[in-house]
Write a protein that holds these residues in place. Structure first.
Motif, PDB file in Angstrom:
ATOM      1  N   ALA A 379       0.838  -1.206   0.000  1.00 55.65           N
ATOM      2  CA  ALA A 379       0.000   0.000   0.000  1.00 55.65           C
ATOM      3  C   ALA A 379       0.869   1.251   0.000  1.00 55.65           C
ATOM      4  O   ALA A 379       1.795   1.372   0.799  1.00 55.65           O
ATOM      5  CB  ALA A 379      -0.912  -0.003   1.216  1.00 55.65           C
ATOM      6  N   VAL A 380       0.550   2.166  -0.919  1.00 53.62           N
ATOM      7  CA  VAL A 380       1.210   3.473  -0.976  1.00 53.62           C
ATOM      8  C   VAL A 380       0.111   4.527  -0.938  1.00 53.62           C
ATOM      9  O   VAL A 380      -0.817   4.492  -1.758  1.00 53.62           O
ATOM     10  CB  VAL A 380       2.056   3.628  -2.250  1.00 53.62           C
ATOM     11  CG1 VAL A 380       2.627   5.047  -2.336  1.00 53.62           C
ATOM     12  CG2 VAL A 380       3.179   2.599  -2.284  1.00 53.62           C
ATOM     13  N   ALA A 390       5.625  18.636  -6.518  1.00 52.63           N
ATOM     14  CA  ALA A 390       5.941  17.347  -5.886  1.00 52.63           C
ATOM     15  C   ALA A 390       4.760  16.896  -5.033  1.00 52.63           C
ATOM     16  O   ALA A 390       3.927  17.697  -4.609  1.00 52.63           O
ATOM     17  CB  ALA A 390       7.198  17.456  -5.030  1.00 52.63           C
ATOM     18  N   ILE A 391       4.699  15.578  -4.808  1.00 54.37           N
ATOM     19  CA  ILE A 391       3.704  15.019  -3.902  1.00 54.37           C
ATOM     20  C   ILE A 391       4.423  14.212  -2.828  1.00 54.37           C
ATOM     21  O   ILE A 391       5.539  13.710  -3.032  1.00 54.37           O
ATOM     22  CB  ILE A 391       2.685  14.132  -4.637  1.00 54.37           C
ATOM     23  CG1 ILE A 391       3.375  12.963  -5.350  1.00 54.37           C
ATOM     24  CG2 ILE A 391       1.860  14.952  -5.609  1.00 54.37           C
ATOM     25  CD1 ILE A 391       2.399  11.968  -5.958  1.00 54.37           C
ATOM     26  N   ARG A 392       3.790  14.096  -1.706  1.00 56.13           N
ATOM     27  CA  ARG A 392       4.356  13.378  -0.568  1.00 56.13           C
ATOM     28  C   ARG A 392       3.671  12.016  -0.461  1.00 56.13           C
ATOM     29  O   ARG A 392       2.437  11.931  -0.426  1.00 56.13           O
ATOM     30  CB  ARG A 392       4.160  14.182   0.708  1.00 56.13           C
ATOM     31  CG  ARG A 392       4.814  13.578   1.952  1.00 56.13           C
ATOM     32  CD  ARG A 392       4.740  14.528   3.125  1.00 56.13           C
ATOM     33  NE  ARG A 392       3.370  14.949   3.401  1.00 56.13           N
ATOM     34  CZ  ARG A 392       2.907  16.187   3.212  1.00 56.13           C
ATOM     35  NH1 ARG A 392       3.682  17.126   2.721  1.00 56.13           N
ATOM     36  NH2 ARG A 392       1.646  16.487   3.505  1.00 56.13           N
ATOM     37  N   ILE A 393       4.457  10.945  -0.444  1.00 60.47           N
ATOM     38  CA  ILE A 393       3.887   9.598  -0.362  1.00 60.47           C
ATOM     39  C   ILE A 393       4.327   8.911   0.922  1.00 60.47           C
ATOM     40  O   ILE A 393       5.343   9.269   1.530  1.00 60.47           O
ATOM     41  CB  ILE A 393       4.289   8.725  -1.565  1.00 60.47           C
ATOM     42  CG1 ILE A 393       5.795   8.413  -1.527  1.00 60.47           C
ATOM     43  CG2 ILE A 393       3.875   9.359  -2.867  1.00 60.47           C
ATOM     44  CD1 ILE A 393       6.189   7.227  -2.384  1.00 60.47           C
ATOM     45  N   ARG A 394       3.550   7.923   1.316  1.00 62.45           N
ATOM     46  CA  ARG A 394       3.886   7.053   2.437  1.00 62.45           C
ATOM     47  C   ARG A 394       3.766   5.606   1.960  1.00 62.45           C
ATOM     48  O   ARG A 394       2.728   5.206   1.430  1.00 62.45           O
ATOM     49  CB  ARG A 394       2.953   7.290   3.617  1.00 62.45           C
ATOM     50  CG  ARG A 394       3.180   6.318   4.790  1.00 62.45           C
ATOM     51  CD  ARG A 394       2.175   6.580   5.898  1.00 62.45           C
ATOM     52  NE  ARG A 394       2.394   7.881   6.493  1.00 62.45           N
ATOM     53  CZ  ARG A 394       3.209   8.106   7.526  1.00 62.45           C
ATOM     54  NH1 ARG A 394       3.847   7.084   8.090  1.00 62.45           N
ATOM     55  NH2 ARG A 394       3.353   9.307   8.020  1.00 62.45           N
ATOM     56  N   VAL A 395       4.841   4.846   2.130  1.00 62.62           N
ATOM     57  CA  VAL A 395       4.861   3.426   1.791  1.00 62.62           C
ATOM     58  C   VAL A 395       4.714   2.634   3.084  1.00 62.62           C
ATOM     59  O   VAL A 395       5.511   2.796   4.013  1.00 62.62           O
ATOM     60  CB  VAL A 395       6.174   3.032   1.087  1.00 62.62           C
ATOM     61  CG1 VAL A 395       6.171   1.546   0.743  1.00 62.62           C
ATOM     62  CG2 VAL A 395       6.376   3.867  -0.168  1.00 62.62           C
ATOM     63  N   LEU A 430      13.782   7.396  -0.179  1.00 60.19           N
ATOM     64  CA  LEU A 430      12.830   7.105   0.888  1.00 60.19           C
ATOM     65  C   LEU A 430      13.521   7.280   2.228  1.00 60.19           C
ATOM     66  O   LEU A 430      14.719   6.980   2.374  1.00 60.19           O
ATOM     67  CB  LEU A 430      12.316   5.670   0.766  1.00 60.19           C
ATOM     68  CG  LEU A 430      11.313   5.365  -0.353  1.00 60.19           C
ATOM     69  CD1 LEU A 430      11.211   3.861  -0.564  1.00 60.19           C
ATOM     70  CD2 LEU A 430       9.946   5.951  -0.021  1.00 60.19           C
ATOM     71  N   ARG A 431      12.776   7.733   3.221  1.00 63.33           N
ATOM     72  CA  ARG A 431      13.314   7.817   4.573  1.00 63.33           C
ATOM     73  C   ARG A 431      12.308   7.203   5.535  1.00 63.33           C
ATOM     74  O   ARG A 431      11.095   7.250   5.304  1.00 63.33           O
ATOM     75  CB  ARG A 431      13.620   9.265   4.955  1.00 63.33           C
ATOM     76  CG  ARG A 431      12.428  10.191   4.941  1.00 63.33           C
ATOM     77  CD  ARG A 431      12.837  11.633   5.246  1.00 63.33           C
ATOM     78  NE  ARG A 431      11.700  12.508   5.354  1.00 63.33           N
ATOM     79  CZ  ARG A 431      11.074  13.075   4.332  1.00 63.33           C
ATOM     80  NH1 ARG A 431      11.491  12.845   3.107  1.00 63.33           N
ATOM     81  NH2 ARG A 431      10.036  13.874   4.547  1.00 63.33           N
ATOM     82  N   ALA A 432      12.825   6.606   6.585  1.00 69.55           N
ATOM     83  CA  ALA A 432      11.955   5.947   7.553  1.00 69.55           C
ATOM     84  C   ALA A 432      11.077   6.973   8.256  1.00 69.55           C
ATOM     85  O   ALA A 432      11.533   8.052   8.643  1.00 69.55           O
ATOM     86  CB  ALA A 432      12.799   5.201   8.576  1.00 69.55           C
ATOM     87  N   TRP A 438       7.740   4.231   5.292  1.00 68.88           N
ATOM     88  CA  TRP A 438       8.708   5.137   4.692  1.00 68.88           C
ATOM     89  C   TRP A 438       7.958   6.254   3.973  1.00 68.88           C
ATOM     90  O   TRP A 438       6.834   6.069   3.504  1.00 68.88           O
ATOM     91  CB  TRP A 438       9.588   4.389   3.678  1.00 68.88           C
ATOM     92  CG  TRP A 438      10.342   3.249   4.288  1.00 68.88           C
ATOM     93  CD1 TRP A 438      11.610   3.255   4.786  1.00 68.88           C
ATOM     94  CD2 TRP A 438       9.853   1.919   4.492  1.00 68.88           C
ATOM     95  NE1 TRP A 438      11.944   2.028   5.269  1.00 68.88           N
ATOM     96  CE2 TRP A 438      10.894   1.180   5.106  1.00 68.88           C
ATOM     97  CE3 TRP A 438       8.648   1.271   4.216  1.00 68.88           C
ATOM     98  CZ2 TRP A 438      10.758  -0.167   5.444  1.00 68.88           C
ATOM     99  CZ3 TRP A 438       8.509  -0.060   4.556  1.00 68.88           C
ATOM    100  CH2 TRP A 438       9.561  -0.771   5.156  1.00 68.88           C
ATOM    101  N   VAL A 439       8.611   7.411   3.877  1.00 68.13           N
ATOM    102  CA  VAL A 439       8.014   8.560   3.200  1.00 68.13           C
ATOM    103  C   VAL A 439       9.010   9.117   2.203  1.00 68.13           C
ATOM    104  O   VAL A 439      10.227   8.902   2.304  1.00 68.13           O
ATOM    105  CB  VAL A 439       7.587   9.659   4.200  1.00 68.13           C
ATOM    106  CG1 VAL A 439       6.476   9.160   5.106  1.00 68.13           C
ATOM    107  CG2 VAL A 439       8.775  10.141   5.019  1.00 68.13           C
TER     108      VAL A 439
END
Length: 543
Positions: A379-380, A390-395, A430-432, A438-439
Motif C-alpha cells: 500500500a502506498v 511534488a507530492i508526498r507519499i507514504r509506503v 525514501l526515509r523511515a 517510509w516517506v
C-alpha cells in the motif's frame, strides 16, 4: 470431424449478425462481413424485433447485396442466444461465425480462420480479438498470451486455461460439429449466453486451430446511451446473471473434464469476481445485496477449488464465506481486487502469529510468506502536495516483509490510457517515518508530462494512470497504485508557454487509485469538459 472444401476461395462461411435497435451501426457490421470476400457465402442478419428502423436498414442492404439474408423475429427474445440460434438454423454454409451489430470483422478474418480449420481438420478455429475503445480508437487485446499463433490444441483438457476465453465471436465453428453435439446458445433472456455456449463447445473436446490474425474488433462505447451488457455493472441483476451463467458453464465443463471444471471456477475467483468488486457501487444497499448474492454464489466451490486460485482470489473468497454481512472495511477489500492489488493497513495477526485479514474477520492470508516482494499487495498513500511540483507519499510496510529488503528509493511512473510505454519520473530517496513505513517527496511535473504525451501523438485530453515503483537495497522492487488523499484531488490551472494554459486534474479512479487528467490548451480543455459531461451522463443512466 471437419468436412473439407476444395479451396478457401470457395464460399464456405455463414456470418450470423444479430441486431436489436441498432439502426445506426448494423450497416457497418454487415458491410464488414460482406467485405470478407467470396469465402463468405452468406450473411444471415437476425433482427430481434427492433423498433428503431433496424429492420428497414437490413432490408435495404439485402435489396442490393444478394449474399445478405434477413430474418425478422416477430417478438423480441430478450437476449442474444435465441437470435444466434435462429441464425444457425438459417445457415447453409459448412462453417459459421458470429458478429454483433455494433462490432466489425477486420479484412481477411474469415479466410484466415477457414484456412486454419481446413489445414488442421479442426472443428474450431480461433484468432485474436481486440477491444477498441471509442471514440479514441485504442485497441486492448483480449486474453493476451492465451493462444500461440499457429498452434493446434488437440483437446481443451490439455489446456484448461482456455476457459478464460469466453467469447463466441472470435472463432469459426464447423456447423456439422455444432449439430452433432447439439450445441446451441441458451434461449430467451439469458445474459452472458456466450459463457455457456463456449463451455458446451469446450466440453465436446474439439481440436482447435489458432491463427495469429486479429479476427474480431469489439467496439467499446462507454458513453453510449445504451451500454453493452459487459459494461452495465451498476445493476446487481447483471452480477446475478453473470454468477448464474458461470454456474452453468462450470457444471457443463465439470461433467466433461474435472480439469476444465476447476479451471472455470478458478477463473471466476481470479477474474470475474475482482472486476465487479473493484467497480462496486458505493450505495450501502447495493453492497449488501451484492455481498449476499456473491457469498451464496460461492456455494458451488469446494475448498480445493478455492485453494487452486492465486492468493488474492483465495483471500477474497474466504473472506466472503466468513461473514454473513459485508465487513466495515469493504473499501479495503475493493483495493485488494485492483490491478495492481493493494492491501491497506491495519495488518493484523492471529493467535498463532500468522497474518489475518482483520481482528473482526481473522481469515488467514495463507501463502503470504512464499510470495516474492514484487507480488505483495503493498500500500502506498499520497498524503498531499509537498509543494507545487511534488507530492508526498507514504509506503506501508506489509506484515514486516519490506523492511528486510531495505526500501531506499521510489519513483512515479505514468501509464497512458491510450496504450504505450510508461513515462518514468526521477527517483527520490525514501526515509523511515517515525510512526512506521517510509516517506518520500516525488516530483510531479504536469507540463513535462503533457509535452511527452504530445510528442507521442496524444491530442486533446490526456489521461494517465499513476504508479509508484519502490526499489530496495537487495535489488528487489515492487509496483503499487497510490491512493490519493482528498487534499490532492482537484483541478489546477497552470500557465504554459507552449499551450497558454494547462489544466491538470489529479483524481481518484472508481477503484480508489490516483490518476491524472491533463488538458493542454483550448482543445484539451474542451475535451475535459466533454469527458466530464459523458461521465455525468453515464452516472445518471438508470441501472
Amino acid at each position: 470431424m471437419v468436412r473439407r472444401v476444395n479451396s478457401c476461395s470457395s464460399p464456405t462461411v455463414t456470418v450470423v449478425v444479430i441486431a436489436f435497435n441498432d439502426a445506426g451501426l448494423v450497416g457497418e457490421a454487415v458491410s464488414s462481413a460482406l467485405a470478407q470476400g467470396p469465402v463468405v457465402s452468406e450473411v444471415v442478419a437476425v433482427n430481434d424485433a427492433s423498433t428503431d428502423g433496424t429492420g428497414r436498414v437490413l432490408d435495404g442492404l439485402a435489396a442490393v447485396h444478394p449474399r445478405l439474408k434477413v430474418v425478422h423475429r416477430a417478438e423480441n427474445s430478450g437476449g442474444c442466444g435465441t437470435p444466434r440460434n435462429d441464425g444457425i438454423a438459417a445457415a447453409s454454409a459448412p462453417y459459421v461465425m458470429f458478429l454483433d451489430s455494433d462490432d466489425i470483422l477486420p479484412p481477411g478474418a474469415a479466410d484466415a480462420l477457414v484456412r486454419a480449420a481446413e489445414e488442421h481438420q479442426a472443428p474450431v478455429a480461433v484468432g485474436g480479438c481486440v477491444r477498441r475503445e471509442l471514440p479514441r480508437g485504442r485497441d486492448v487485446p483480449w486474453v493476451p498470451g492465451l493462444y500461440t499463433p499457429g498452434e493446434v490444441i488437440e483437446q481443451p483438457a490439455d489446456r484448461p486455461e482456455l476457459v478464460r476465453d469466453t467469447l463466441c465471436v472470435n472463432k469459426l465453428y464447423d456447423r456439422y460439429f455444432l449439430d452433432k453435439h447439439a450445441i446451441r446458445f441458451p434461449d430467451g433472456r439469458f445474459i452472458y449466453e456466450d459463457f455457456v455456449f463456449t463451455a458446451r463447445v469446450l466440453a465436446a473436446a474439439p481440436r482447435l486451430a489458432v491463427v495469429g490474425d486479429t479476427v474480431y474488433v469489439w467496439h467499446v462505447r462507454r458513453s453510449a446511451a445504451r451500454v453493452s451488457i459487459s459494461l452495465d455493472r451498476k445493476d446487481v441483476g447483471n452480477w446475478h446473471s453473470r454468477v448464474e451463467a458461470h454456474h452453468e458453464a462450470a457444471r457443463v465443463l465439470s461433467e466433461a473434464s474435472p480439469e476444465l471444471g476447476r479451471a472455470c471456477k478458478v477463473k471466476f475467483l481470479e477474474y470475474d469476481l475482482p472486476i465487479y468488486l473493484r467497480e462496486l457501487d458505493p450505495d450501502p444497499g447495493y453492497r449488501a445485496a451484492w455481498w449476499t448474492l456473491t457469498r451464496n454464489g460461492l456455494d458451488c466451490l469446494a475448498e480445493a477449488d478455492i485453494a487452486a486460485a492465486r492468493p488474492h482470489g483465495r483471500w477474497i473468497a474466504r473472506l466472503l464465506r466468513a461473514g454473513e454481512t459485508a465487513p466495515a472495511d469493504m473499501d479495503r477489500l475493493i483495493r485488494l481486487a485492483c490491478e495492481p492489488p493493494c492491501l491497506l493497513p491495519p495488518y493484523a495477526v492471529g493467535a498463532d502469529g500468522l497474518p489475518v485479514w482483520s481482528e473482526e474477520f481473522p481469515v488467514e492470508l495463507d501463502g503470504l510468506a512464499a510470495l516474492p516482494l514484487s507480488a505483495l499487495p503493498v500500500a502506498v498513500e499520497v498524503d498531499g502536495a509537498a509543494r507545487r511540483s511534488a507530492i508526498r507519499i507514504r509506503v506501508h510496510d506489509f506484515y514486516g516483509r519490506l523492511a528486510p529488503a531495505g526500501p531506499d528509493t521510489a519513483r512515479l511512473s505514468f501509464l497512458p490510457r491510450e496504450g504505450g510505454d510508461p513515462v518514468p519520473a526521477p527517483p527520490a530517496a525514501l526515509r523511515a517515518a517515525p510512526d512506521g513505513g517510509w516517506v518520500a517527496e516525488l516530483p510531479l511535473r504536469p507540463r513535462a508530462l503533457a509535452r511527452t504525451g504530445r510528442r507521442r501523438g496524444l491530442r486533446g485530453l490526456q489521461v494517465w494512470d499513476v504508479r509508484v515503483a519502490v526499489s530496495c537495497a537487495d535489488g528487489s522492487s515492487v509496483n503499487a497504485a497510490p491512493r490519493p488523499s482528498a487534499g490532492l484531488v482537484g483541478r489546477r490551472i497552470l500557465p504554459s508557454s507552449r499551450y497558454g494554459v494547462l489544466l491538470a486534474q489529479p483524481y481518484r479512479t472508481a477503484a480508489g487509485s490516483l490518476a491524472l487528467r491533463l488538458a493542454p490548451g483550448a482543445a484539451g480543455a474542451l475535451d475535459l469538459v466533454r469527458n466530464r459531461f459523458d461521465r455525468a451522463r453515464a452516472g445518471r443512466r438508470p441501472g
